[in-house]
Enzyme design. Structure first.
Site, mmCIF file in Angstrom:
data_model
loop_
_atom_site.group_PDB
_atom_site.id
_atom_site.type_symbol
_atom_site.label_atom_id
_atom_site.label_comp_id
_atom_site.label_asym_id
_atom_site.label_seq_id
_atom_site.Cartn_x
_atom_site.Cartn_y
_atom_site.Cartn_z
ATOM 1 N N ASP A 1 0.783 -1.251 0.000
ATOM 2 C CA ASP A 1 0.000 0.000 0.000
ATOM 3 C C ASP A 1 0.814 1.301 0.000
ATOM 4 O OD1 ASP A 1 -1.875 -2.018 0.322
ATOM 5 O OD2 ASP A 1 -2.715 -1.281 2.199
ATOM 6 N N LYS B 1 -7.005 -5.079 -2.616
ATOM 7 C CA LYS B 1 -7.754 -5.513 -1.435
ATOM 8 C C LYS B 1 -8.695 -4.407 -0.984
ATOM 9 C CE LYS B 1 -4.065 -4.080 1.679
ATOM 10 N NZ LYS B 1 -4.852 -3.119 2.457
ATOM 11 N N CYS C 1 -1.662 -2.406 7.853
ATOM 12 C CA CYS C 1 -1.688 -3.371 6.745
ATOM 13 C C CYS C 1 -0.395 -4.183 6.608
ATOM 14 C CB CYS C 1 -2.055 -2.666 5.448
ATOM 15 S SG CYS C 1 -3.791 -2.127 5.492
#
Ligand code: VGL
Ligand code: ZN
Length: 201
Positions: free
Chosen positions: A8, A106, A151
């Site tokens: 990310d 995701k 994450c």
């Protein structure tokens, strides 16, 4: 076989972004510099629909960073971030993506959040990442990115449970909450996940 999973590293998590991680941009040159050390480089991308359940804006009377209960589990309500197709969802412009062989998205299901690149937060649906990594022959999995305490942490934890030898690259990750992150690093070390720096690869 050494695989790097970059989590990310997207504009909304950078200083000035809607869910900014302090010094999130500091890791970009570090990630660029180490990619040549791996046999395989892949990434994850937080990729939410506008009406995603994790956004405070989709809950009347709630504020960002409030905690609610969703499907019997606590859920932090975030500012709108990484909305599909927006600038904020793009990878940092200086991030070198040339070597990447795959990107796993995701958080695409509006009904459930997904911190890990492997499973949603209810562990109901897999992204297929374990199967992909096993078929590619990954034995050692190195993880880095944003946010270190959310994450990257949940992806590392799932990867460890899936049986990969896991390495958390500390200087190539930045946490949203640095105090929580100290405890999480202790927990990872206790489990047998190696917390390393990029010069140790
Ligand atoms: C993240 C909160 C919400 C992350 C994603 O990438 O760490 N954190 N969505
Ligand atoms: Zn998200």
């Amino acid at each position: 076989m050494k695989t790097l999973l970059i989590i990310d590293v997207q504009n909304d998590f950078m200083p000035g972004g809607s869910l900014a991680v302090p010094e999130g941009d500091k890791i970009v040159p570090i990630i660029n510099k180490m990619q040549h050390k791996f046999d395989l480089v892949i990434a994850s991308q937080d990729w939410h629909p506008k009406d995603h359940i994790s956004f405070a804006s989709n809950h009347q009377g709630k504020s960002t960073f409030d905690e609610i209960e969703l499907h019997g589990k606590p859920q932090t309500l975030w500012p709108d971030h990484c909305v599909q197709g927006t600038e904020g969802a793009k990878f940092h412009p200086n991030l070198d993506t040339k070597k990447w062989e795959a990107i796993f998205r995701k958080g695409t299901d509006k009904e459930i959040d997904s911190y890990s690149a492997f499973y949603d937060n209810g562990h109901l649906k897999s992204t297929g990442l374990t199967g992909y990594l096993k078929e590619k022959g990954t034995t050692q999995l190195f993880l880095c990115g944003l946010a270190a305490d959310i994450c990257v942490y949940f992806s590392t934890y799932d990867a460890f449970k899936e049986g990969f030898a896991c390495f958390f690259i500390d200087d190539a990750s930045q946490p949203l909450n640095s105090k929580d992150f100290i405890e999480l690093k202790k927990k990872m070390t206790y489990l047998g996940i190696q917390v390393i720096t990029s010069d140790e690869i």
